[in-house]
Design a protein around this motif. Structure first.
Motif, mmCIF file in Angstrom:
data_model
loop_
_atom_site.group_PDB
_atom_site.id
_atom_site.type_symbol
_atom_site.label_atom_id
_atom_site.label_comp_id
_atom_site.label_asym_id
_atom_site.label_seq_id
_atom_site.Cartn_x
_atom_site.Cartn_y
_atom_site.Cartn_z
ATOM 1 N N ASP A 125 0.815 -1.212 0.000
ATOM 2 C CA ASP A 125 0.000 0.000 0.000
ATOM 3 C C ASP A 125 0.856 1.273 0.000
ATOM 4 O O ASP A 125 1.889 1.327 0.667
ATOM 5 C CB ASP A 125 -0.926 -0.009 1.233
ATOM 6 N N THR A 126 0.379 2.280 -0.726
ATOM 7 C CA THR A 126 1.007 3.608 -0.765
ATOM 8 C C THR A 126 2.480 3.506 -1.169
ATOM 9 O O THR A 126 3.365 4.098 -0.546
ATOM 10 C CB THR A 126 0.851 4.352 0.591
ATOM 11 N N VAL A 127 2.704 2.754 -2.232
ATOM 12 C CA VAL A 127 4.067 2.556 -2.720
ATOM 13 C C VAL A 127 4.583 3.849 -3.375
ATOM 14 O O VAL A 127 3.932 4.410 -4.245
ATOM 15 C CB VAL A 127 4.106 1.380 -3.727
ATOM 16 N N GLY A 128 5.732 4.295 -2.902
ATOM 17 C CA GLY A 128 6.297 5.534 -3.424
ATOM 18 C C GLY A 128 6.081 6.706 -2.494
ATOM 19 O O GLY A 128 6.484 7.826 -2.806
ATOM 20 N N ALA A 129 5.448 6.452 -1.335
ATOM 21 C CA ALA A 129 5.208 7.553 -0.389
ATOM 22 C C ALA A 129 6.524 8.197 0.039
ATOM 23 O O ALA A 129 6.581 9.391 0.313
ATOM 24 C CB ALA A 129 4.454 7.047 0.828
ATOM 25 N N SER A 130 7.579 7.395 0.087
ATOM 26 C CA SER A 130 8.892 7.944 0.454
ATOM 27 C C SER A 130 9.773 8.119 -0.778
ATOM 28 O O SER A 130 10.992 8.151 -0.676
ATOM 29 C CB SER A 130 9.604 7.021 1.446
ATOM 30 N N GLY A 131 9.149 8.167 -1.938
ATOM 31 C CA GLY A 131 9.918 8.415 -3.153
ATOM 32 C C GLY A 131 10.292 7.165 -3.927
ATOM 33 O O GLY A 131 9.782 6.061 -3.672
ATOM 34 N N ASP A 132 11.211 7.339 -4.869
ATOM 35 C CA ASP A 132 11.547 6.256 -5.797
ATOM 36 C C ASP A 132 12.204 5.055 -5.112
ATOM 37 O O ASP A 132 12.077 3.922 -5.584
ATOM 38 C CB ASP A 132 12.412 6.776 -6.960
ATOM 39 N N ALA A 133 12.881 5.282 -3.972
ATOM 40 C CA ALA A 133 13.498 4.163 -3.256
ATOM 41 C C ALA A 133 12.418 3.210 -2.738
ATOM 42 O O ALA A 133 12.587 1.983 -2.742
ATOM 43 C CB ALA A 133 14.332 4.685 -2.082
ATOM 44 N N ASP A 134 11.332 3.786 -2.319
ATOM 45 C CA ASP A 134 10.187 3.025 -1.827
ATOM 46 C C ASP A 134 9.619 2.126 -2.938
ATOM 47 O O ASP A 134 9.282 0.956 -2.717
ATOM 48 C CB ASP A 134 9.157 4.084 -1.422
ATOM 49 N N VAL A 135 9.558 2.681 -4.144
ATOM 50 C CA VAL A 135 9.055 1.917 -5.294
ATOM 51 C C VAL A 135 10.020 0.784 -5.617
ATOM 52 O O VAL A 135 9.613 -0.361 -5.839
ATOM 53 C CB VAL A 135 8.887 2.832 -6.540
ATOM 54 N N LYS A 136 11.303 1.099 -5.612
ATOM 55 C CA LYS A 136 12.291 0.073 -5.955
ATOM 56 C C LYS A 136 12.250 -1.089 -4.956
ATOM 57 O O LYS A 136 12.228 -2.251 -5.358
ATOM 58 C CB LYS A 136 13.700 0.665 -6.004
ATOM 59 N N ALA A 137 12.204 -0.765 -3.667
ATOM 60 C CA ALA A 137 12.163 -1.818 -2.641
ATOM 61 C C ALA A 137 10.941 -2.708 -2.852
ATOM 62 O O ALA A 137 11.030 -3.944 -2.774
ATOM 63 C CB ALA A 137 12.137 -1.184 -1.248
ATOM 64 N N SER A 138 9.810 -2.087 -3.145
ATOM 65 C CA SER A 138 8.569 -2.860 -3.300
ATOM 66 C C SER A 138 8.632 -3.778 -4.517
ATOM 67 O O SER A 138 8.277 -4.959 -4.438
ATOM 68 C CB SER A 138 7.374 -1.904 -3.442
ATOM 69 N N LEU A 139 9.075 -3.227 -5.638
ATOM 70 C CA LEU A 139 9.091 -4.041 -6.859
ATOM 71 C C LEU A 139 10.136 -5.153 -6.787
ATOM 72 O O LEU A 139 9.906 -6.269 -7.265
ATOM 73 C CB LEU A 139 9.328 -3.155 -8.091
#
Lengths: 349, 215
Positions: A205-219
């Motif tokens: 949920d709310t992927v990217g809330a902390s920016g692109d690092a958040d997206v990378k960790a999730s993916l």
């Protein structure tokens, strides 16, 4: 034509003329098209959107045969915490299934981030097993990646939100890269445990809330989990209409993550192994429902067209055109839902 | 080079966040007899506003925004030194106390606003996040501020902005400080309703409104 009763993005009620609403629809779709470099809505779509907004009925609905499924983030927090109903999570799941006819639900903990679930994983496993025994609807487990929890003093990494304004950009980037590794480890640990306890899927949920690092960790975590559990579903719900570049140089599969809009985010998500893409577009509280809805419908239409996996539009408070208000009005909510389903063609909400 | 050429380079250096090139361009312009204040306003300030717009569209990222802010700061120092050399005193455009309101811990947006406003010669006292309204008022009195800026990301915390306005009225300070508010749930309508002096929709607009409030 008499003025039309409608809303602003902060739920403020207003009477606007047909001319004003049509002008806002034009501006909203043009704004989305300019930002994401995607096509505007067609004239027929803009006319239909006007009809939806101007409909005299308080609540509108989709035509028969166009119904879509719903999935949830913060699933078991909705009735218990947000509505203040005294019930445990099992009762919340059964209420969703048997009283509200939900198509799926997400079991989640009130802390709602992957990291703090680690020390209570045994309790969460038990809750999942119990939920699966009691219910028949698909029960996902979910939380936020929440990269902020990895910065000092809550975590081991330097705080990039302090380093960036100080101009210490290499250090800020290094701190985010370090946090990504911690987050992947935690997400994979929690998700693996919940899948092995019977979860039908995992929600990010709310992927990217902390920016692109958040997206990378999730993916990256989804990719690991998909290889480990190929039949499990993974839903990724985004934080906003474009990936905020807190790092700016991070890549997934050789593509820069920052700055991607929903029609690009969904393709990256597909490559990671995501099963359902939850697109999110921020509501502008100063603009009208017409402006916001034209804008989100434009983004959503492009994302659906690009996607080969189901797209669920995030229609929670303050996103997807839903007014940014503690209790968004049902007239606005139902119009958002109808437009996203019938014009943009989203697969779920 | 012509003034227009210096302006073009100034904007370009801001877009690239290149402090060295920005300073070199300003020094060369001064040597060529160009008014540094005009170049600052028409070139560098215009450039950083463009950076803010591009950031808002996801085409530039936070590190680039911070680099541009640093470059702007470096150029401002050159201009200030030049003004001093000419025997004039360097005047701050004003002092602004900035805070995220009590109960709200979101401060990414506020940090961006602080960085951009500083580039315009306004001294910013950033009190951080989760700051009680009375503490903001006390700080404004202590530093003899011109402006108070507050940010809220939550519908549940935006009411603190109204508390601040009421405190200013109760303590007979409303005429002393101009107030500027912003944040996702905040609107122009809300600003008018609570009596705030201005509303900034994003960082670029916050800069414009702050400048307008300072006259």
């Amino acid at each position: 034509m008499a003025n039309i009763l409608t809303r602003y993005g902060d739920n403020y009620i207003a009477e606007l003329s047909e001319e004003d609403i049509r002008a806002d629809i034009d501006d909203g779709t043009a704004d989305a098209a300019d930002r994401a470099q995607i096509p505007e809505l067609t004239k027929d779509e803009k006319d239909y959107l006007f009809e939806i907004i101007a409909d005299p009925q308080k609540i509108v609905s989709v035509e028969r045969g166009k119904e879509v499924v719903v999935s949830f983030d913060a699933g078991t927090l909705k009735l218990t915490v947000r509505n203040g109903i005294s019930m445990d999570r099992s009762a919340a799941i059964l209420t969703q299934e048997r009283a509200l006819a939900s198509d799926s639900i997400e079991l989640c903990h009130v802390d709602y981030s992957y990291k703090p679930i680690k020390p209570i994983i045994a309790e969460e496993r038990q809750a999942m097993e119990q939920a699966q025994l009691l219910s028949v609807l698909p029960v996902l487990y979910g939380a936020m990646p929440n990269m902020g929890l990895y910065t000092k003093p809550d975590g081991p990494c330097d705080n990039w939100s302090e380093l960036l304004p100080a101009g210490r950009i290499p250090e800020a980037r290094a701190a985010q890269e370090e946090a990504i590794e911690h987050a992947i480890k935690d997400i994979v640990f929690v998700a693996s445990n919940m899948i092995e306890s019977g979860a039908d899927g995992i929600n990010f949920d709310t992927v990217g809330a902390s920016g692109d690092a958040d997206v990378k960790a999730s993916l990256e975590a989804v990719r690991i989990l998909k290889e480990k559990y190929p039949t499990t579903g993974f839903e990724v719900g985004m934080a906003g209409e474009f990936n905020l570049g807190m790092h700016g140089q991070l890549e997934f599969d050789g593509e820069i993550i920052a700055g991607l809009y929903p029609h690009q985010q969904v393709k990256m998500a597909e490559r990671a192994g995501v099963s359902i893409f939850g697109m999110a577009v921020n509501t502008n509280s100063s603009e009208s429902l017409a402006w916001n809805l034209a804008r989100v419908t434009t983004f959503a239409k492009a994302a659906v067209k690009a996607a080969s996996i189901p797209v669920h539009a995030n229609v929670g408070m303050g996103v997807g055109g839903i007014p940014l208000s503690v209790i968004p009005s049902c007239d606005a909510v139902s119009r958002v839902d109808k437009a996203l389903v019938e014009i943009a063609g989203v697969d779920g909400l | 080079m012509t003034k227009e050429e210096y302006i073009k380079i100034a904007i370009d250096t801001m877009m690239k966040g290149d402090a060295d090139a920005a300073v070199a361009n300003m020094n060369a312009a001064i040597a060529d007899g160009i008014d540094p204040a005009e170049l600052l306003s028409e070139g560098y300030s215009a450039g950083i506003r463009e950076v803010g717009d591009q950031f808002g569209k996801g085409r530039m990222f936070l590190p680039e925004l911070m680099l541009a802010a640093d470059a702007m700061k470096a150029v401002s120092e050159v201009v200030n030194a030049e003004v001093e050399k000419a025997g004039k005193s360097v005047e701050k455009r004003g002092v602004m106390v900035l805070a995220t309101v009590q109960g709200d811990v979101h401060d990414i947006g506020k940090g961006i606003v602080a960085s951009l406003i500083k580039t315009q010669g306004i001294e910013v006292i950033d009190m951080g996040r989760d700051v009680p309204a009375q503490a903001i008022v006390d700080k404004a009195v202590e530093v003899d501020a011109d402006l108070i800026g507050t940010s809220a990301l939550l519908t549940t915390t935006m009411g603190e902005m109204k508390v601040l306005e009421e405190l200013l009225k109760e303590q007979d300070l409303k005429k002393k400080f101009k107030t500027l508010i912003g944040g996702a749930p905040v609107t122009e309508r809300f600003a008018k309703r609570i009596g705030a002096d201005a509303y900034g929709e994003d960082a670029s607009e916050a800069v414009e409104k702050a400048m307008a409030l300072l006259g």
